[in-house]
Scaffold this motif. Structure first.
Motif, PDB file in Angstrom:
ATOM      1  N   VAL A  18      -8.652  73.087 -54.321  1.00  0.00           N
ATOM      2  CA  VAL A  18      -7.378  73.054 -55.033  1.00  0.00           C
ATOM      3  C   VAL A  18      -7.168  71.646 -55.580  1.00  0.00           C
ATOM      4  CG1 VAL A  18      -6.409  74.875 -53.596  1.00  0.00           C
ATOM      5  CG2 VAL A  18      -6.011  72.482 -52.984  1.00  0.00           C
ATOM      6  N   ALA A  19      -6.312  71.527 -56.595  1.00  0.00           N
ATOM      7  CA  ALA A  19      -6.082  70.223 -57.218  1.00  0.00           C
ATOM      8  C   ALA A  19      -4.735  70.212 -57.925  1.00  0.00           C
ATOM      9  CB  ALA A  19      -7.197  69.881 -58.211  1.00  0.00           C
ATOM     10  N   PHE A  20      -4.188  68.991 -58.062  1.00  0.00           N
ATOM     11  CA  PHE A  20      -3.013  68.741 -58.895  1.00  0.00           C
ATOM     12  C   PHE A  20      -3.434  67.805 -60.021  1.00  0.00           C
ATOM     13  CE2 PHE A  20       0.154  68.856 -55.044  1.00  0.00           C
ATOM     14  CZ  PHE A  20      -0.082  70.205 -54.881  1.00  0.00           C
ATOM     15  N   TYR A  21      -2.990  68.128 -61.242  1.00  0.00           N
ATOM     16  CA  TYR A  21      -3.154  67.203 -62.367  1.00  0.00           C
ATOM     17  C   TYR A  21      -1.756  66.883 -62.873  1.00  0.00           C
ATOM     18  CZ  TYR A  21      -4.851  65.036 -66.649  1.00  0.00           C
ATOM     19  OH  TYR A  21      -5.114  64.138 -67.658  1.00  0.00           O
ATOM     20  N   VAL A  22      -1.325  65.622 -62.670  1.00  0.00           N
ATOM     21  CA  VAL A  22       0.067  65.254 -62.885  1.00  0.00           C
ATOM     22  C   VAL A  22       0.167  64.251 -64.037  1.00  0.00           C
ATOM     23  CG1 VAL A  22       0.687  65.843 -60.531  1.00  0.00           C
ATOM     24  CG2 VAL A  22      -0.050  63.502 -61.049  1.00  0.00           C
ATOM     25  N   SER A  23       1.313  63.539 -64.138  1.00  0.00           N
ATOM     26  CA  SER A  23       1.623  62.864 -65.397  1.00  0.00           C
ATOM     27  C   SER A  23       2.397  61.581 -65.193  1.00  0.00           C
ATOM     28  CB  SER A  23       2.453  63.816 -66.269  1.00  0.00           C
ATOM     29  OG  SER A  23       3.026  63.135 -67.362  1.00  0.00           O
ATOM     30  N   GLY A  24       2.116  60.600 -66.052  1.00  0.00           N
ATOM     31  CA  GLY A  24       2.903  59.378 -66.111  1.00  0.00           C
ATOM     32  C   GLY A  24       4.306  59.600 -66.631  1.00  0.00           C
ATOM     33  N   GLN A  25       4.637  60.825 -67.025  1.00  0.00           N
ATOM     34  CA  GLN A  25       6.006  61.185 -67.406  1.00  0.00           C
ATOM     35  C   GLN A  25       6.852  61.543 -66.187  1.00  0.00           C
ATOM     36  OE1 GLN A  25       6.998  61.565 -71.112  1.00  0.00           O
ATOM     37  NE2 GLN A  25       5.416  60.035 -70.767  1.00  0.00           N
ATOM     38  N   LEU A  26       6.210  61.748 -65.036  1.00  0.00           N
ATOM     39  CA  LEU A  26       6.959  62.058 -63.828  1.00  0.00           C
ATOM     40  C   LEU A  26       7.698  60.827 -63.334  1.00  0.00           C
ATOM     41  CD1 LEU A  26       4.408  64.207 -61.763  1.00  0.00           C
ATOM     42  CD2 LEU A  26       6.260  65.006 -63.252  1.00  0.00           C
ATOM     43  N   LEU A  27       8.781  61.051 -62.606  1.00  0.00           N
ATOM     44  CA  LEU A  27       9.460  59.961 -61.935  1.00  0.00           C
ATOM     45  C   LEU A  27       8.708  59.612 -60.653  1.00  0.00           C
ATOM     46  CD1 LEU A  27      13.223  60.922 -62.407  1.00  0.00           C
ATOM     47  CD2 LEU A  27      11.655  59.767 -63.971  1.00  0.00           C
ATOM     48  N   ARG A  66     -14.179  69.444 -64.967  1.00  0.00           N
ATOM     49  CA  ARG A  66     -15.535  69.975 -64.832  1.00  0.00           C
ATOM     50  C   ARG A  66     -15.635  70.840 -63.579  1.00  0.00           C
ATOM     51  NH1 ARG A  66     -18.361  64.211 -66.343  1.00  0.00           N
ATOM     52  NH2 ARG A  66     -18.610  64.568 -68.590  1.00  0.00           N
ATOM     53  N   ALA A  67     -14.956  70.418 -62.503  1.00  0.00           N
ATOM     54  CA  ALA A  67     -14.966  71.208 -61.273  1.00  0.00           C
ATOM     55  C   ALA A  67     -14.199  72.511 -61.444  1.00  0.00           C
ATOM     56  CB  ALA A  67     -14.374  70.395 -60.124  1.00  0.00           C
ATOM     57  N   VAL A  68     -13.154  72.504 -62.279  1.00  0.00           N
ATOM     58  CA  VAL A  68     -12.472  73.758 -62.611  1.00  0.00           C
ATOM     59  C   VAL A  68     -13.438  74.674 -63.354  1.00  0.00           C
ATOM     60  CG1 VAL A  68     -10.581  74.789 -63.918  1.00  0.00           C
ATOM     61  CG2 VAL A  68     -10.194  72.660 -62.660  1.00  0.00           C
ATOM     62  N   ALA A  69     -14.197  74.097 -64.275  1.00  0.00           N
ATOM     63  CA  ALA A  69     -15.112  74.905 -65.084  1.00  0.00           C
ATOM     64  C   ALA A  69     -16.219  75.534 -64.253  1.00  0.00           C
ATOM     65  CB  ALA A  69     -15.720  74.037 -66.194  1.00  0.00           C
ATOM     66  N   ASP A  70     -16.744  74.790 -63.272  1.00  0.00           N
ATOM     67  CA  ASP A  70     -17.876  75.340 -62.509  1.00  0.00           C
ATOM     68  C   ASP A  70     -17.454  76.052 -61.231  1.00  0.00           C
ATOM     69  OD1 ASP A  70     -17.491  73.383 -60.486  1.00  0.00           O
ATOM     70  OD2 ASP A  70     -18.950  72.020 -61.376  1.00  0.00           O
ATOM     71  N   GLY A  71     -16.148  76.208 -61.010  1.00  0.00           N
ATOM     72  CA  GLY A  71     -15.672  77.022 -59.902  1.00  0.00           C
ATOM     73  C   GLY A  71     -15.438  76.286 -58.605  1.00  0.00           C
ATOM     74  N   ALA A  86     -11.673  68.617 -75.307  1.00  0.00           N
ATOM     75  CA  ALA A  86     -10.511  69.450 -75.006  1.00  0.00           C
ATOM     76  C   ALA A  86     -10.818  70.940 -75.047  1.00  0.00           C
ATOM     77  CB  ALA A  86      -9.376  69.130 -75.978  1.00  0.00           C
ATOM     78  N   ASP A  87     -11.776  71.360 -75.859  1.00  0.00           N
ATOM     79  CA  ASP A  87     -12.120  72.783 -75.872  1.00  0.00           C
ATOM     80  C   ASP A  87     -12.783  73.210 -74.567  1.00  0.00           C
ATOM     81  OD1 ASP A  87     -11.025  73.303 -78.339  1.00  0.00           O
ATOM     82  OD2 ASP A  87     -12.912  73.044 -79.423  1.00  0.00           O
ATOM     83  N   ALA A  88     -13.540  72.305 -73.939  1.00  0.00           N
ATOM     84  CA  ALA A  88     -14.118  72.607 -72.631  1.00  0.00           C
ATOM     85  C   ALA A  88     -13.021  72.723 -71.582  1.00  0.00           C
ATOM     86  CB  ALA A  88     -15.126  71.534 -72.230  1.00  0.00           C
ATOM     87  N   VAL A  89     -11.981  71.899 -71.699  1.00  0.00           N
ATOM     88  CA  VAL A  89     -10.832  72.003 -70.789  1.00  0.00           C
ATOM     89  C   VAL A  89     -10.141  73.346 -70.984  1.00  0.00           C
ATOM     90  CG1 VAL A  89      -8.558  71.046 -70.259  1.00  0.00           C
ATOM     91  CG2 VAL A  89     -10.514  69.515 -70.633  1.00  0.00           C
ATOM     92  N   LYS A  90      -9.975  73.752 -72.225  1.00  0.00           N
ATOM     93  CA  LYS A  90      -9.368  75.056 -72.508  1.00  0.00           C
ATOM     94  C   LYS A  90     -10.183  76.191 -71.878  1.00  0.00           C
ATOM     95  CE  LYS A  90      -7.791  76.061 -76.712  1.00  0.00           C
ATOM     96  NZ  LYS A  90      -7.723  76.507 -78.150  1.00  0.00           N
ATOM     97  N   ALA A  91     -11.502  76.124 -72.032  1.00  0.00           N
ATOM     98  CA  ALA A  91     -12.360  77.165 -71.456  1.00  0.00           C
ATOM     99  C   ALA A  91     -12.291  77.144 -69.930  1.00  0.00           C
ATOM    100  CB  ALA A  91     -13.805  76.966 -71.919  1.00  0.00           C
ATOM    101  N   ALA A  92     -12.205  75.958 -69.337  1.00  0.00           N
ATOM    102  CA  ALA A  92     -12.116  75.857 -67.878  1.00  0.00           C
ATOM    103  C   ALA A  92     -10.837  76.505 -67.368  1.00  0.00           C
ATOM    104  CB  ALA A  92     -12.177  74.387 -67.456  1.00  0.00           C
TER     105      ALA A  92
END
Length: 906
Positions: free
Chosen positions: A100-109, A386-391, A410-416
């Motif tokens: 499992v993973a979180f991908y977060v943002s510099g927009q967060l407080l 990449r880890a999302v893409a390969d499972g 970005a298209d690889a991210v979309k496919a993942a």
């Protein structure tokens, strides 16, 4: 949250770049919000840039995500949160914590970041939490840690005003950090002897303030500063006492750099050796030097070495941590620094502690009473997808960011994401390029509703305070994450009742087991009650509860509520954060200059002045969209001619992994052999403008930051056979178009479009695009010889929309035309003027917008200049207000003045 009185002005902080400007927000009875700069905030003293000034225009609830969804269908919070908790728990049970993973943002407080990091690292037990800040400042973090032993920015904004030499390296402050640029401009006006050097492949707007511009080849920065080190030694500029008392590794760093003589530096950087020598001599003889660097340094596969090459020169001269001197990393996002403070990156722990340090892991584990703690770094952004893409990652939570647009490849991210078994997206918008992949979408609080803190580039913590009620069913991010944590069985670690509770825990952890060994300490801010938290003024860290000399056992003294300026700088007297309290020089290797084959170019990506990230906020403002309304590529005129590309034509930019179609702008501000494309456009606003689908996913081996500024590409004309421009009241449907770019207009939308095949029936196409009802009056003009077709649809006196088609890019006054959507059109003369695409003498065309703050167009400025009414930038400001607010358009105004003078002397 209670709705606040309409006449109450709230002090808050801008949600854009890392300058961290104070904002005064005043809700009005009609539902609008007046925005002004906060004159009391020490980051901006009342200044705001064009984006900050337009914040009130981005607060509407249209296109907001207002309720949770499961599989695209509306759901209640209980079901949505339970689904997230159950799927994450089941995935961990079946595939392990690192699935499992979180991908977060510099927009967060900071409070949001803190809770997300605590859940992932302390209770799930994985370090698989990373952030889009990995894309903007990870190399600075890595360079700081290598040199200082900690991720410490040594200086303050005041240093920019006190310096005698400012070196801007890969930093277009004029557009990307305009308020800092204006502080520097004001300082230079007061002290003309101040010198500014710009190191950038492009002659950006920041070059107009520079005394010297070094148009360096891509990734030549390491060579430039590696060569500076031996020059400083030979010039007698080394601060031998500082080096001997406070540093280690100088001899090896100097030995490694000895071969970088002026001819070698010139070859590696693409610069004239005389330019290099002029810069080196200026640096050597000037004591008070600040080197400001940003994405041109960080977003590189050698970014960390670039950072350390810069820091080496400041350590060698002792020009660090004292007024007017030091290396200065300027962050790109409003809370990139706050995310670093709480360990919101895969290779960090909270409170600037190191995940690889067993003692630090033990401290955090004990403080959190953590269920599990990882003993190694997690996956950084590129490797995470990449880890999302390969499972390997089977459940992913994306919070406050849009990786289908902003990630490289970005298209690889979309496919993942399409292949990932479970994706959660927390966001404020109902549509972006990432949301279609969400199994569960969660509505988050937006700026104006959020309650918490952010930290700017000079380590100043400021409050973002709410001045609007939470709309619909939206909730704060920290509360959403904490609720999921409780449902996963971790209630004992997530009992926080408010953002103030989270901040208090964050402050206490910073002081826990910290007797001055760690840089980040805000223990003096622990124990604030809700009133104290609400009233917290902007404050710069460190803010220790007590200050103890290192290793001496001296008695502690109470810290003041706000440190003196000298106390807010680091390293003036050494005392770094490696175990021996000494800094490290880092010996860097210089790669040979990159050579390209014929017809190949290096793609540089970045920002424009008035847009931000993927435009989910700035794309809502017609004023901000007026300056640059579609994606473009800047190409040197000679390169464009060699590739058969016409000015304003469409261009395909292609790499080995993807392609984008953008508008051509020829400019000699662009170096030959390279092209520049902004990173903002998504599929929401352009059919093919996602430039990060073209960018290669190569990363810096130390920081993991992608090299977003040096992908090898080809450029070629896009073979459109017709071009169009349209204005419409309702958002047009671009389905089936070969090219389109949408932008907001004051009363609707404007749209560029083009096609690869001739229009079989232009009238039918216009009726469909403009969504003209049967009752509409359609005015049309056709010239089959030239291929020109023009249409305007009216409903009574109201303009529904208009379309212009031609075989070449259409010659229509865009700003004037878009302005017609809000006007009444009764007179036949006015309707035919609309078909012509320009107003008459009584309704002059303002031209393309130059000053977004006051909506002043190029034609208005040019008229003021050519008539003699205003022949200086200051006079233009006095006559038209242009350039008198944020000042980021002043370089464009100067260009218009210079062009007019050239025309008069021709």
């Amino acid at each position: 949250m209670d709705e606040r009185p309409a006449d109450t002005t709230i002090r808050t902080t801008c949600p854009y770049c890392g300058v961290g400007c104070g904002v005064l927000a005043t809700p009005r009875p009609d539902g609008s919000v007046a925005i002004a700069g906060d004159p009391a905030h020490p980051a901006n003293f009342g200044r705001l840039c064009s984006k900050g000034s337009a914040l009130g225009e981005t607060l509407g609830l249209e296109e907001r995500l207002l309720f949770p969804t499961i599989a695209g269908a509306r759901a209640n919070w209980d079901d949505a949160l339970s689904r997230v908790a159950e799927r994450f728990t089941a995935t961990i049970a079946e595939h392990g914590r690192d699935s499992v993973a979180f991908y977060v943002s510099g927009q967060l407080l900071t409070e949001d970041y803190y809770i997300a990091n605590k859940l992932m690292k302390g209770f799930i037990g994985s370090a698989n939490i990373d952030t889009n800040s990995r894309l903007c400042m990870a190399s600075s973090v890595a360079g700081h840690r290598r040199a200082f032993g900690s991720d410490t920015v040594p200086g303050t904004y005041e240093d920019l005003e006190q310096a005698d030499l400012i070196v801007l390296v890969g930093s277009n402050l004029a557009w990307c950090h305009p308020v800092l640029y204006q502080r520097i401009a004001a300082a230079k006006a007061a002290r003309p002897q101040m010198k500014i050097v710009l190191v950038d492949p492009r002659r950006t707007a920041s070059a107009d303030l520079a005394d010297l511009h070094l148009p360096i080849a891509a990734d030549g920065d390491t060579a430039l500063f590696a060569g500076l080190l031996p020059f400083l030694a030979e010039a007698g500029a080394i601060h031998c006492d500082y080096v001997a008392r406070h540093t280690d590794g100088f001899v090896e760093a100097l030995r490694r750099a000895r071969g970088m003589r002026l001819p070698h530096v010139a070859e590696a950087t693409g610069l004239d050796s005389r330019q290099v020598q002029a810069f080196y001599e200026l640096f050597a003889r000037t004591e008070k030097v600040v080197t400001v660097y940003s994405q041109g340094v960080n977003q590189s596969v050698t970014g960390t070495d670039k950072v350390n090459a810069i820091i080496n020169c400041h350590l060698a001269t002792g020009r660090i941590g004292r007024p007017g001197m030091g290396p200065f990393s300027v962050t790109g996002q409003p809370n990139a620094m706050g995310g670093r403070e709480v360990g919101g990156m895969a290779n960090m722990l909270a409170a600037h502690m190191a995940i690889e340090d067993p003692a630090h892991r033990s401290l955090v584990r004990d403080f959190w009473d953590a269920r599990a703690m990882p003993d190694r770094a997690g996956l950084k952004a590129v490797d995470m997808f990449r880890a999302v893409a390969d499972g390997r990652i089977r459940a992913l939570w994306i919070i406050g960011t849009n990786p289908v647009v902003s990630m490289p490849d970005a298209d690889a991210v979309k496919a993942a994401l399409a292949a990932c078994p479970f994706v959660v997206v927390s966001d404020v918008v109902a549509r972006n390029d990432t949301l279609p992949f969400a199994d569960v979408a969660l509505p988050a609080a937006a700026w104006g509703e959020k309650d918490g803190t952010v930290t700017n580039s000079e380590r100043r913590i400021s409050r973002q305070r709410p001045f609007l009620p939470l709309p619909g069913e939206a909730r704060p991010d920290w509360a959403i994450i904490a609720d999921v944590a409780r449902r996963m069985g971790f209630a004992d670690g997530f009992s926080h009742a408010s953002a103030a509770d989270v901040f208090d825990e964050h402050a206490r952890l910073s002081a826990y087991g910290n007797a001055g060994e760690r840089d980040f300490d805000i223990g003096a801010l622990a124990g604030l009650d809700q009133c104290g938290y609400d009233a917290l003024p902007p404050v710069q860290w460190p803010q220790p509860r007590t200050v103890t000399s290192h290793g001496s056992g001296d008695a502690s003294v109470e810290a003041t509520a706000a440190l003196a300026n000298d106390g807010s700088r680091f390293f003036g007297d050494g005392d770094f954060f490696h175990p021996d309290r000494r800094a490290r020089f880092v010996a860097v290797d210089v790669a040979p200059r990159r050579r390209l084959g014929k017809g190949r170019f290096l793609l540089n990506t970045g920002r424009v002045r008035d847009h931000w990230h993927t435009m989910t906020r700035t794309g809502r403002s017609a004023r901000l969209s007026a300056h640059v309304a579609e994606p473009f590529v800047d190409v040197h005129p000679a390169d464009a001619a060699a590739q058969g590309i016409a000015e304003a034509g469409l261009v395909t930019v292609r790499s080995g992994i993807g392609a984008a179609i953008v508008r051509c702008r020829t400019t000699d501000r662009q170096s030959r052999g390279s092209v520049f494309v902004p990173m903002h456009w998504s599929d929401e606003f352009s059919g093919s403008g996602r430039i990060d689908a073209v960018v290669a996913p190569a990363v810096d081996p130390v920081s993991g930051q992608p090299g977003l500024k040096a992908t090898e590409v080809s450029i070629a004309p896009f073979p459109a056979v017709w071009f169009g421009f349209a204005i419409t009241r309702s958002r047009p449907d671009p389905h089936g178009l070969d090219y389109f770019a949408l932008a907001r207009a004051e009363a609707g939308w404007r749209m560029e479009l083009a096609g690869l095949a001739p229009q079989a029936d232009p009238s039918a196409f216009a009726t469909a695009l403009l969504e003209a009802p049967d009752r509409a009056q359609m005015l049309a003009f056709h010239d089959t010889t030239t291929g020109a077709h023009r249409f305007a649809a009216f409903d009574g006196e109201a303009l529904i929309g208009a379309l212009w088609i031609a075989r070449d890019p259409v010659a229509v006054s865009r700003v004037w035309a878009a302005g017609q959507l809000g006007d009444a059109h009764n007179a036949v003369r006015d309707r035919f003027r609309l078909l012509a695409g320009r107003g008459g003498a009584d309704r002059p065309d303002p031209g393309a917008i130059v000053c977004s703050c006051f909506s002043v167009g190029v034609n208005e400025i040019a008229t003021a200049v050519t008539t003699g009414r205003a022949i200086t930038v200051e006079a233009v400001g006095a006559a038209l207000k242009a350039g008198t607010n944020c000042g980021s358009c002043r370089s464009e105004i100067k260009g218009i003045i210079d062009d007019a003078r050239l025309a008069n002397t021709a």
